[in-house]
Motif scaffolding. Sequence first.
Motif, PDB file in Angstrom:
ATOM      1  N   SER A 254       0.844  -1.192   0.000  1.00  0.00           N
ATOM      2  CA  SER A 254       0.000   0.000   0.000  1.00  0.00           C
ATOM      3  C   SER A 254       0.882   1.245   0.000  1.00  0.00           C
ATOM      4  O   SER A 254       2.072   1.183   0.296  1.00  0.00           O
ATOM      5  CB  SER A 254      -0.899   0.003   1.234  1.00  0.00           C
ATOM      6  OG  SER A 254      -1.755  -1.117   1.244  1.00  0.00           O
ATOM      7  N   SER A 255       0.276   2.381  -0.300  1.00  0.00           N
ATOM      8  CA  SER A 255       1.029   3.631  -0.279  1.00  0.00           C
ATOM      9  C   SER A 255       1.348   4.014   1.154  1.00  0.00           C
ATOM     10  O   SER A 255       0.689   3.591   2.106  1.00  0.00           O
ATOM     11  CB  SER A 255       0.212   4.749  -0.945  1.00  0.00           C
ATOM     12  OG  SER A 255      -0.875   5.118  -0.117  1.00  0.00           O
ATOM     13  N   ILE A 256       2.352   4.859   1.300  1.00  0.00           N
ATOM     14  CA  ILE A 256       2.780   5.301   2.623  1.00  0.00           C
ATOM     15  C   ILE A 256       1.671   6.051   3.347  1.00  0.00           C
ATOM     16  O   ILE A 256       1.573   6.052   4.582  1.00  0.00           O
ATOM     17  CB  ILE A 256       4.043   6.197   2.509  1.00  0.00           C
ATOM     18  CG1 ILE A 256       4.631   6.477   3.902  1.00  0.00           C
ATOM     19  CG2 ILE A 256       3.711   7.481   1.774  1.00  0.00           C
ATOM     20  CD1 ILE A 256       5.173   5.254   4.592  1.00  0.00           C
ATOM     21  N   PHE A 257       0.755   6.671   2.584  1.00  0.00           N
ATOM     22  CA  PHE A 257      -0.335   7.433   3.192  1.00  0.00           C
ATOM     23  C   PHE A 257      -1.348   6.516   3.873  1.00  0.00           C
ATOM     24  O   PHE A 257      -1.965   6.898   4.864  1.00  0.00           O
ATOM     25  CB  PHE A 257      -1.024   8.294   2.129  1.00  0.00           C
ATOM     26  CG  PHE A 257      -0.103   9.313   1.511  1.00  0.00           C
ATOM     27  CD1 PHE A 257       0.281  10.448   2.210  1.00  0.00           C
ATOM     28  CD2 PHE A 257       0.396   9.110   0.228  1.00  0.00           C
ATOM     29  CE1 PHE A 257       1.138  11.377   1.649  1.00  0.00           C
ATOM     30  CE2 PHE A 257       1.253  10.034  -0.341  1.00  0.00           C
ATOM     31  CZ  PHE A 257       1.627  11.173   0.373  1.00  0.00           C
ATOM     32  N   LYS A 302       7.244  -3.685   6.733  1.00  0.00           N
ATOM     33  CA  LYS A 302       7.884  -4.594   5.772  1.00  0.00           C
ATOM     34  C   LYS A 302       6.858  -5.226   4.842  1.00  0.00           C
ATOM     35  O   LYS A 302       7.114  -5.423   3.655  1.00  0.00           O
ATOM     36  CB  LYS A 302       8.646  -5.685   6.525  1.00  0.00           C
ATOM     37  CG  LYS A 302       9.941  -5.220   7.169  1.00  0.00           C
ATOM     38  CD  LYS A 302      11.008  -4.916   6.128  1.00  0.00           C
ATOM     39  CE  LYS A 302      11.491  -6.177   5.431  1.00  0.00           C
ATOM     40  NZ  LYS A 302      12.564  -5.887   4.444  1.00  0.00           N
ATOM     41  N   GLY A 303       5.690  -5.563   5.388  1.00  0.00           N
ATOM     42  CA  GLY A 303       4.642  -6.164   4.574  1.00  0.00           C
ATOM     43  C   GLY A 303       3.961  -5.177   3.655  1.00  0.00           C
ATOM     44  O   GLY A 303       3.352  -5.578   2.656  1.00  0.00           O
ATOM     45  N   GLY A 304       4.035  -3.897   4.002  1.00  0.00           N
ATOM     46  CA  GLY A 304       3.486  -2.870   3.132  1.00  0.00           C
ATOM     47  C   GLY A 304       1.974  -2.762   3.156  1.00  0.00           C
ATOM     48  O   GLY A 304       1.385  -2.090   2.298  1.00  0.00           O
ATOM     49  N   ARG A 305       1.320  -3.395   4.146  1.00  0.00           N
ATOM     50  CA  ARG A 305      -0.147  -3.360   4.195  1.00  0.00           C
ATOM     51  C   ARG A 305      -0.611  -3.371   5.654  1.00  0.00           C
ATOM     52  O   ARG A 305       0.026  -3.991   6.503  1.00  0.00           O
ATOM     53  CB  ARG A 305      -0.762  -4.580   3.493  1.00  0.00           C
ATOM     54  CG  ARG A 305      -0.532  -4.656   2.016  1.00  0.00           C
ATOM     55  CD  ARG A 305      -1.027  -5.978   1.457  1.00  0.00           C
ATOM     56  NE  ARG A 305      -2.468  -6.105   1.577  1.00  0.00           N
ATOM     57  CZ  ARG A 305      -3.343  -5.634   0.698  1.00  0.00           C
ATOM     58  NH1 ARG A 305      -2.908  -4.984  -0.372  1.00  0.00           N
ATOM     59  NH2 ARG A 305      -4.639  -5.808   0.860  1.00  0.00           N
ATOM     60  N   ILE A 306      -1.727  -2.683   5.899  1.00  0.00           N
ATOM     61  CA  ILE A 306      -2.389  -2.780   7.202  1.00  0.00           C
ATOM     62  C   ILE A 306      -3.890  -2.858   6.958  1.00  0.00           C
ATOM     63  O   ILE A 306      -4.522  -1.858   6.597  1.00  0.00           O
ATOM     64  CB  ILE A 306      -2.084  -1.584   8.117  1.00  0.00           C
ATOM     65  CG1 ILE A 306      -0.582  -1.453   8.379  1.00  0.00           C
ATOM     66  CG2 ILE A 306      -2.813  -1.740   9.456  1.00  0.00           C
ATOM     67  CD1 ILE A 306      -0.223  -0.291   9.284  1.00  0.00           C
ATOM     68  N   ASN A 307      -4.461  -4.032   7.105  1.00  0.00           N
ATOM     69  CA  ASN A 307      -5.910  -4.186   7.101  1.00  0.00           C
ATOM     70  C   ASN A 307      -6.420  -4.054   8.530  1.00  0.00           C
ATOM     71  O   ASN A 307      -5.657  -4.175   9.496  1.00  0.00           O
ATOM     72  CB  ASN A 307      -6.310  -5.537   6.513  1.00  0.00           C
ATOM     73  CG  ASN A 307      -6.019  -5.619   5.027  1.00  0.00           C
ATOM     74  OD1 ASN A 307      -6.023  -4.599   4.337  1.00  0.00           O
ATOM     75  ND2 ASN A 307      -5.753  -6.810   4.534  1.00  0.00           N
ATOM     76  N   GLY A 308      -7.720  -3.852   8.676  1.00  0.00           N
ATOM     77  CA  GLY A 308      -8.288  -3.652   9.998  1.00  0.00           C
ATOM     78  C   GLY A 308      -7.987  -4.781  10.962  1.00  0.00           C
ATOM     79  O   GLY A 308      -7.634  -4.546  12.127  1.00  0.00           O
ATOM     80  N   HIS A 309      -8.068  -6.015  10.478  1.00  0.00           N
ATOM     81  CA  HIS A 309      -7.847  -7.143  11.387  1.00  0.00           C
ATOM     82  C   HIS A 309      -6.372  -7.352  11.708  1.00  0.00           C
ATOM     83  O   HIS A 309      -6.037  -8.047  12.664  1.00  0.00           O
ATOM     84  CB  HIS A 309      -8.482  -8.428  10.850  1.00  0.00           C
ATOM     85  CG  HIS A 309      -8.064  -8.805   9.463  1.00  0.00           C
ATOM     86  ND1 HIS A 309      -6.907  -9.501   9.208  1.00  0.00           N
ATOM     87  CD2 HIS A 309      -8.657  -8.594   8.261  1.00  0.00           C
ATOM     88  CE1 HIS A 309      -6.811  -9.706   7.903  1.00  0.00           C
ATOM     89  NE2 HIS A 309      -7.845  -9.167   7.290  1.00  0.00           N
TER      90      HIS A 309
END
Length: 496
Positions: A254-257, A302-309
Amino acid sequence: MKPSVLKNVLYGNSQLKNRTVFLILTGITFLIRFPFFFRDYIDRDESTFILLGQSLVDGYLPYTQLWDLKPPLTFAFFASIIYFFGKSFIAIRLFGVFLVTITAFYSYKISIRMTSSHVSLWAASFCVILLSLFGSLQGVMSEHICMAFFIPALYLVISKKGPAWFFLSGILIGISIMVKLNMAYPALLIGLYLCYGYFLRKKKVSIGGVISFGMGATTVVLLTILPYYLNGQVSVWWKSVILAPLEYAEARRSSIFKLAPPFLLIGILLYNCWKRRILSFKDRTSLLLFIAVCGVLFSFFKGGRINGHYLIQVYPMVIIFLSILIDQLVHQHNLSIPKLYLFVLLLLPIESYLEYVNIIQNKIERGTFFNGEGFSVPKYLKENNLDSNQILFLGYHIGYWNIGELPPTMASTHPSNICRDELYPFFDNPRPNSLAELHYIMEEVKPHTVVVRKGRSVFDKDEIEENEYINAYLAKHYKIEATVEKAEILQRLEGL
């Protein structure tokens, strides 16, 4: 518990026994999560874990019959429930209650080393809420499983001494890693801290403790490889557990934002805790909590993603710091906050209250508490004698479990995996990309029945070519047989 005892607890006038705390947390967790016991699915990932759990019960190692992007102990957890209780949503969701309770209880045990019992209980109670509400957290996610092992492991590292305890904590850490691979980062930081404790502060940690911790974690990892080794399939484990997640992280960043908000909020919280000496680098408990938070956040980066869970993996640690900070502010400004806490606590589970209403309405209208297309679609297929032997669920894929069928290909185990071209090499998919996979499924397998979500695109909106192909193909070769709740059941036209 007597009302007078509960009042003392809420206002911080009594010391609680561990058993009492565990029962309180179990009760809160059960009341919040109980109405969701009857849902067909809450998150699509949970449905996929159930399918792979069933495959394991049927005698197939993960990644050999069905495939998904998680370490094997995620599927083993679901397999163990299915093996003993059969196809029971209630059993799966009940074990979800135990997972959340265990996590919250050990967050209480850690918290009480830093603050009073009543603040620790509030922290644990809000931990239950954060792990159970808002989004798809009412289901049983891999994050719930891993934290039910990681938080007790962290407690053992903080509070116990001796090689045996460190070996046990290593085992628990190893299990959490083989449920969620990114937990290797906080585990590594904790291991480095233990090494630091040995070399620079020998009285705190022995070399035997450091080695035992590492051996415990390594033992679990090796045990997950063992069945693949015995079957001559070590490469399957290596590609699916190690290489595929690394490739996925690089391809789906995902983007840094999108990453910034949770990092910023947690950073502000930790800074304020440090300023108020809640977070002290000289205090073993708060330092290890801080290390664990940093390790999880680094894994997100490192994974480049943050989902809610994903945030389930950081909530149990962060809520301890937040609760102590709030308690300090309450005392500093002489606020009568416990009553407000209680009001907020009662108000927060609004999703649960609505779901209680939903299951009662469903019982009145349909004669069952169980609800959702994962139940109603299989029921419709059975009642109308529709062919379910060759079926493709492009939505509500928990339906495979309820009718006893399998997805047509490994790539379609989770419908979204069809569009993840970067993962195909890691389960030796014969087709090179998603369009070729869709061509194979629709034009060679030719499922008689297809289930889609009414009014929604089949795949994510970014998958433009895949959506164009599947929409055009379904429009030409299928007709709408029925609309069942929010699902459309399509039947293949004769002769096509």
